[in-house]
Enzyme design. Structure first.
Site, PDB file in Angstrom:
ATOM      1  N   ASP A   1       0.839  -1.194   0.000  1.00 47.28           N
ATOM      2  CA  ASP A   1       0.000   0.000   0.000  1.00 47.28           C
ATOM      3  C   ASP A   1       0.880   1.251   0.000  1.00 47.28           C
ATOM      4  O   ASP A   1       1.817   1.365   0.803  1.00 47.28           O
ATOM      5  CB  ASP A   1      -0.914   0.007   1.228  1.00 47.28           C
ATOM      6  CG  ASP A   1      -1.974   1.091   1.148  1.00 47.28           C
ATOM      7  OD1 ASP A   1      -3.017   0.823   0.542  1.00 47.28           O
ATOM      8  OD2 ASP A   1      -1.738   2.191   1.680  1.00 47.28           O
ATOM      9  N   ILE A   2       0.583   2.193  -0.907  1.00 45.33           N
ATOM     10  CA  ILE A   2       1.366   3.428  -1.000  1.00 45.33           C
ATOM     11  C   ILE A   2       1.042   4.324   0.196  1.00 45.33           C
ATOM     12  O   ILE A   2      -0.125   4.610   0.456  1.00 45.33           O
ATOM     13  CB  ILE A   2       1.078   4.168  -2.316  1.00 45.33           C
ATOM     14  CG1 ILE A   2       1.398   3.268  -3.522  1.00 45.33           C
ATOM     15  CG2 ILE A   2       1.885   5.464  -2.404  1.00 45.33           C
ATOM     16  CD1 ILE A   2       0.990   3.863  -4.860  1.00 45.33           C
TER      17      ILE A   2
ATOM     18  N   GLU B   1      -4.771   2.449  -4.255  1.00 39.75           N
ATOM     19  CA  GLU B   1      -3.311   2.539  -4.168  1.00 39.75           C
ATOM     20  C   GLU B   1      -2.698   1.249  -3.648  1.00 39.75           C
ATOM     21  O   GLU B   1      -1.556   1.228  -3.173  1.00 39.75           O
ATOM     22  CB  GLU B   1      -2.914   3.704  -3.255  1.00 39.75           C
ATOM     23  CG  GLU B   1      -3.264   3.549  -1.793  1.00 39.75           C
ATOM     24  CD  GLU B   1      -4.639   4.087  -1.438  1.00 39.75           C
ATOM     25  OE1 GLU B   1      -4.811   4.538  -0.292  1.00 39.75           O
ATOM     26  OE2 GLU B   1      -5.546   4.065  -2.287  1.00 39.75           O
TER      27      GLU B   1
END
Length: 540
Positions: free
Chosen positions: A373-374, A416
């Site tokens: 996950d960004i 994301e």
């Protein structure tokens, strides 16, 4: 007497009220009051019309209690297919095997008619209603065969489902003509508009489509696309149907819905109509399940196309082998790839996870899942705009693609979030894999409109030896929980969670590796991503 048929004693006819309604529909000068008069001769039909008028499908501005008022408010274009549908369905009620045949027929008919209505809606409400009516009538010959010789038609369908013959071949063998040919004969005898008959004749004999008028050609194009869509949703050969449907939609690119838009619109309208026409839409699989089944079939066909001895490839895929093989492969890629980032999409990942679980369950092999996950992605969108967010997604996908190995499957799961499927990975390799991915992203340099934006990711990983068919879902849930722990631990870190076997029972274990700065030597090549937006300047 219809001389060309073998088992039909006479040419089937439409119910009386259906024929009268269609005559009114085909006469632009006929008053709508004539439809009110016809409907009021059948109390059961009048009751259904009132129920329909007050349903969510038509959304009248107020509730109505008078059938004449309901018909006036809906108008000729909307009321005609409604009355036609009710009258035809009421004429085809049966029990047992014949009853099941009728149910499948009407579900498929309403799927096709509804798809045609959606496709025709870009040309206005009147054309949409005409398309619904035409597609409901296109199968009238099939209904005639089923009613006059139900046992023979059941045998036809069994041969088709077994893959022995096409529906046209089975019908011609049993009845001397196809249901489309019979439909065109019945509609001609019923005095239907010429454009209706021509469109159905062209569907039966495609070579006739080159000589159609503009009106007939438009109806024919919508008819063929709607038929392909009904085949995709309702028939067993979804792989071939998907190729045909995709080609039809591509040919109509100027005014066509995308396949996702068409599927969503049709499913919504069907749900609103199901109770009115007593059709069971629950038997239609969910869109993702439909696509997965179709892609599995196409993958099998792609593999067997190179085998000259393989007898089970559908004729439609053999006809233009080289071209169609390319189409199939292209379609598999399109429906398995995330449009923005170019990596695999969630649907492909879900299929691979299921395949991996089955393989490892048989072979006794451990596998793993990483969820990436960004960090602070929402802040990037809020500060620099969604164009910057899209570029971040693309460059992170590119970075992760370069950091993954040949036995690892990378996909964008949504938003994301990315996922990596890890084949045959031991417990001690999980943290190493996670750090390989994390440090690769941390080390890259990203700029948007000249402004450096630091990008990091948090990663949760889990692995284990599968213990059942649903283990993949359990493992993904474990990795997702590990990702949450990574976020709670300060982000830009790796958390590993895994199942180990102890006394024959799975035991949960976890390891948290907090952020460590990447060590980069002076001569190491670091990926740099720089993007500029010529149309808009964004301040950091």
């Amino acid at each position: 007497m219809l001389k060309s048929t073998k088992k039909l004693s006479r040419l089937p006819t439409l119910p009386t009220i259906a024929m009268e309604i269609l005559r009114v529909f085909g006469d632009p000068d006929a008053p709508i009051q004539r439809i009110s008069e016809l409907v009021q001769t059948d109390p059961a039909l009048a009751s259904k019309i009132l129920k329909a008028a007050n349903s969510s499908r038509f959304g009248l501005p107020r509730e109505v209690a008078d059938v004449r008022q309901a018909i006036t408010l809906m108008g000729k274009a909307k009321i005609t297919p409604l009355v036609l549908g009710f009258s035809l369905v009421s004429e085809s009620v049966a029990d047992g095997e014949q009853g099941e045949l009728f149910k499948k027929f009407w579900l498929r008919s309403f799927v096709r008619a509804t798809a045609a209505e959606v496709l025709g809606s870009v040309h206005g409400a009147a054309i949409a209603a005409e398309c619904f009516t035409l597609n409901l009538l296109a199968g009238i010959g099939q209904l005639g065969m089923m009613k006059q010789a139900p046992e023979d038609y059941i045998e036809c369908m069994k041969r088709v489902q077994a893959g022995d013959v096409s529906i046209s071949e089975a019908e011609r063998s049993a009845f001397g003509l196809t249901h489309l040919e019979l439909s065109s004969k019945m509609l001609t005898d019923s005095g239907m508009p010429k454009r209706f008959v021509e469109a159905i004749q062209a569907l039966a004999e495609p070579e006739k489509s080159n000589n159609l008028t503009v009106e007939s050609s438009r109806l024919y194009e919508i008819l063929t696309t709607a038929a392909a869509f009904a085949r995709y949703l309702c028939d067993h050969d979804r792989g071939v149907a998907l190729v045909v449907l995709k080609e039809q939609l591509d040919n109509r690119a100027a005014d066509s819905n995308s396949m996702d838009e068409l599927t969503t619109a049709v499913r919504t309208k069907l749900q609103n109509s199901a109770a009115l026409f007593d059709i069971d839409t629950s038997v239609i699989p969910e869109p993702e399940a439909l696509l997965n089944e179709a892609l599995e079939q196409l993958s099998e066909f792609t593999e067997t196309m190179n085998d000259a001895s393989e007898p089970s490839i559908p004729a439609e895929l053999v006809a233009e082998n080289g071209w169609l093989k390319q189409q199939v492969q292209s379609l598999v890629i399109q429906t398995s790839t995330d449009a923005l980032t170019g990596v695999a999409n969630r649907s492909y990942f879900d299929r691979r996870l299921d395949e991996m679980n089955k393989h490892c369950l048989r072979s006794g092999i451990i596998y793993g899942v990483a969820v990436v996950d960004i960090d602070h992605f929402k802040e990037v969108n809020d500060t620099y705009g969604h164009q910057a967010g899209d570029e971040v997604l693309k460059c992170v996908a590119d970075c992760l693609r370069n950091a993954t190995r040949s036995n690892e499957t990378l996909a964008r799961y949504g938003g994301e979030e990315f996922v990596v499927l890890l084949d045959n990975i031991p417990e001690q390799g999980m943290y190493i894999c996670g750090e390989r991915l994390r440090t690769a992203v941390e080390a890259m340099k990203f700029e948007f409109n000249g402004t450096p934006i630091p990008i990091t990711v948090s990663i949760g990983l889990a692995n284990g030896l599968p213990s059942g068919e649903s283990f993949g879902e359990t493992l993904f849930g474990l990795a997702d929980a590990a990702l949450y722990q990574a976020k709670q631990s300060g982000r830009n870190c790796v958390v590993v969670d895994y199942f180990s076997q102890s006394g024959g029972r799975p035991t949960r274990n976890s390891t948290c590796a907090l952020r460590s700065a990447a060590t980069i030597s002076d001569d190491e090549v670091v990926p740099t991503y720089s993007y500029s937006s010529p149309s808009i300047e964004l301040e950091p």
